[in-house]
Design an enzyme around this catalytic site. Structure first.
Site, short mmCIF file in Angstrom:
data_model
loop_
_atom_site.label_atom_id
_atom_site.label_comp_id
_atom_site.label_asym_id
_atom_site.label_seq_id
_atom_site.Cartn_x
_atom_site.Cartn_y
_atom_site.Cartn_z
N ARG A 245 0.84 -1.21 0.00
CA ARG A 245 0.00 0.00 0.00
C ARG A 245 0.87 1.25 0.00
O ARG A 245 0.53 2.27 -0.59
CB ARG A 245 -0.97 -0.02 1.21
CG ARG A 245 -1.84 1.20 1.29
CD ARG A 245 -3.10 1.04 2.17
NE ARG A 245 -2.97 0.12 3.27
CZ ARG A 245 -2.30 0.35 4.40
NH1 ARG A 245 -1.70 1.52 4.59
NH2 ARG A 245 -2.23 -0.57 5.35
N TYR B 218 -16.56 15.53 -16.74
CA TYR B 218 -17.01 14.14 -16.60
C TYR B 218 -18.03 14.03 -15.44
O TYR B 218 -17.78 14.53 -14.34
CB TYR B 218 -15.79 13.26 -16.34
CG TYR B 218 -16.10 11.86 -15.94
CD1 TYR B 218 -16.83 11.02 -16.78
CD2 TYR B 218 -15.68 11.36 -14.71
CE1 TYR B 218 -17.14 9.73 -16.40
CE2 TYR B 218 -15.97 10.06 -14.33
CZ TYR B 218 -16.70 9.25 -15.18
OH TYR B 218 -17.01 7.98 -14.80
N ASP C 134 -8.03 17.54 -16.12
CA ASP C 134 -8.25 16.12 -16.41
C ASP C 134 -7.85 15.93 -17.87
O ASP C 134 -8.53 16.38 -18.79
CB ASP C 134 -9.73 15.79 -16.19
CG ASP C 134 -10.04 14.31 -16.42
OD1 ASP C 134 -9.30 13.65 -17.19
OD2 ASP C 134 -11.02 13.81 -15.85
N LYS D 69 -8.26 4.69 -19.89
CA LYS D 69 -8.59 5.10 -21.25
C LYS D 69 -7.36 5.03 -22.15
O LYS D 69 -6.82 3.95 -22.35
CB LYS D 69 -9.23 6.49 -21.21
CG LYS D 69 -10.32 6.63 -20.13
CD LYS D 69 -11.51 5.75 -20.42
CE LYS D 69 -12.61 5.64 -19.38
NZ LYS D 69 -12.55 6.30 -18.12
N1 PLP Z 1 -12.13 11.45 -16.17
C1 PLP Z 1 -12.68 11.23 -17.37
C2 PLP Z 1 -12.57 12.27 -18.43
C3 PLP Z 1 -13.35 10.02 -17.62
O1 PLP Z 1 -13.91 9.82 -18.82
C4 PLP Z 1 -13.45 9.06 -16.57
C5 PLP Z 1 -14.16 7.79 -16.79
O2 PLP Z 1 -14.89 7.60 -17.74
C6 PLP Z 1 -12.87 9.35 -15.35
C7 PLP Z 1 -12.20 10.54 -15.17
C8 PLP Z 1 -12.96 8.36 -14.20
O3 PLP Z 1 -12.06 7.33 -14.39
P1 PLP Z 1 -12.28 5.81 -13.89
O4 PLP Z 1 -13.49 5.29 -14.61
O5 PLP Z 1 -11.00 5.16 -14.27
O6 PLP Z 1 -12.50 5.89 -12.42
#
Ligand code: PLP
Length: 384
Positions: free
Chosen positions: A50, A103, A175, A200
């Site tokens: 961890r 998101y 992000d 992604k």
């Molecule tokens: N940020 C964006 C732009 C996303 O599209 C997503 C998920 O679809 C996330 C954050 C969250 O990521 P995770 O699904 O890996 O928790």
């Protein structure tokens, strides 16, 4: 490593061959704990999974090198990364200003989890500097943006938001999931922190969940690292290794994603079935010039609005065969989705709601002729 170009760093940063055996790929350290040379005698600082794991460290070094950060931390998911970042930086009474189409999961985390911790969140149109200036309060700690955004591919001028936020005493978190560091490097444009859903484009093969926080300097590192250690939403060794393997081909994948998406956007723009195409690589896109300035390519995501309305959009999302109907994005395989009932169902009816005639594509790296033929037959099926 920082003197090398992006594609070279993607393959070599944090990836020194195993010193014991010469194995070209560092091993997967599938271990929960590490033997100590006497009490507190940690070998290379490793003690317990961890707190730190060598495979995770390799991935963290690799991601930091790609974003031009001083360090990165790797988590079990993108939202786990966001949660640790927010907990590490915020305290009750603070305010977060979100772009009005971030998101939905970020919005949900802040408005349904952090709200009960005393953090207030508001949204704003980040393309309107006066509105941003007016929305920043003395207690605003973070301005959070996504560009291109999901699913409407809106472009935010990162350097401009950095200037406005810093003038108001707030930091900027970007992000960078949609662009990936292959196409956009927010820290170089002045952002303070970058987050990723590595699920992604970084992982790139739809086979692993993960997230990352990347640090411009050492201001927030210890606070977020403490959250990672105290809460424990770390990436598992095999997941970290799969993500590392994916990242090695990021540069070449992003080139192909971009080339295919541009071709599909141009095809769609000429079709009467679509009333609007959302892709920053089109000269008609309102954010095209900013995107051309701050990105080295326009990416693999695009959306379009069906002229015939929501029912046609829904039907189209169910009418393709190479484009598989699924959530998520950024893998080598093409995906199609209907945001109002899938990725963005949680923001339906809120200020982040998506138009009901929108279909989103994550354009993969298959043959472009096959992808276009699949979309053509999909249109044929819904108009039949
Ligand atoms: N940020 C964006 C732009 C996303 O599209 C997503 C998920 O679809 C996330 C954050 C969250 O990521 P995770 O699904 O890996 O928790």
């Amino acid at each position: 490593m920082s003197e090398h170009s992006f594609a070279t760093r993607a393959i070599h940063a944090g990836q020194e061959p195993d010193p014991r055996t010469g194995a070209i790929i560092p091993p997967i350290y599938q271990a929960s704990t590490h033997v100590q040379d006497g009490i507190g005698g940690f070998r290379e600082g490793y003690e317990y999974n961890r707190a730190g794991n060598p495979t995770r460290s390799s991935l963290e070094t690799q991601i930091a090198a790609l974003e031009g950060g001083t360090a990165a931390l790797s988590f079990a998911s993108g939202l786990a990364a966001e949660d640790a970042l927010l907990r590490g930086i915020l305290k009750p009474g603070d305010h977060v200003l979100l772009g009005n189409d971030v998101y939905g999961g970020t919005y949900r985390l802040l408005t349904r989890v952090f709200a009960s911790w005393g953090v207030e969140t508001t949204t704003v149109e980040l393309g309107d500097p006066d509105a941003v200036r007016a929305a920043i309060r003395p207690e605003t700690k973070i301005v959070w943006l996504e560009t291109p955004s999901n699913p409407l591919l809106k472009i935010v001028d990162i350097a401009q938001i950095v200037e406005l936020a810093h003038a108001g005493g707030a930091i900027v978190v970007v992000d960078n999931t949609f662009a990936s560091p292959a196409l956009q490097q927010p820290l170089a444009l002045g952002a303070d922190l970058v987050v990723h859903s590595t699920t992604k484009y970084l992982g790139g093969h739809s086979d692993v969940l993960g997230g990352s926080v990347v640090f411009r300097d050492d201001r927030f590192f210890e606070a977020v690292k403490f959250q990672q250690f105290a809460v424990g939403a770390v990436s598992a060794p095999l997941d970290a290794w799969l993500t590392t393997r994916g990242i090695k081909t990021l540069a070449v994948r992003m080139r192909q994603h971009t080339e295919n998406a541009q071709a599909i956007a141009e095809w769609a723009e000429a079709r009467p079935e679509f009333e609007r195409v959302y892709y920053p690589g089109l000269a008609s896109h309102p954010g095209h010039e900013i995107a051309a300035r701050q990105m080295s390519g326009f990416g693999g995501m695009l959306s379009f609005g069906l002229a015939a309305g929501p029912a046609a959009a829904r039907a189209f999302a169910e009418s393709t065969s190479i484009f598989q109907l699924a959530e998520s994005l950024g893998g080598v395989e093409s995906l199609i989705g209907y945001p109002p009932e899938m990725t963005h169902a949680s923001v339906r009816g809120t200020e982040l709601a998506v138009p009901e005639n929108v279909v989103r594509l994550s354009v993969g790296i298959e043959d472009i002729g096959d992808l276009l033929a699949d979309l053509e037959q999909g249109l044929g099926r819904i108009s039949a």
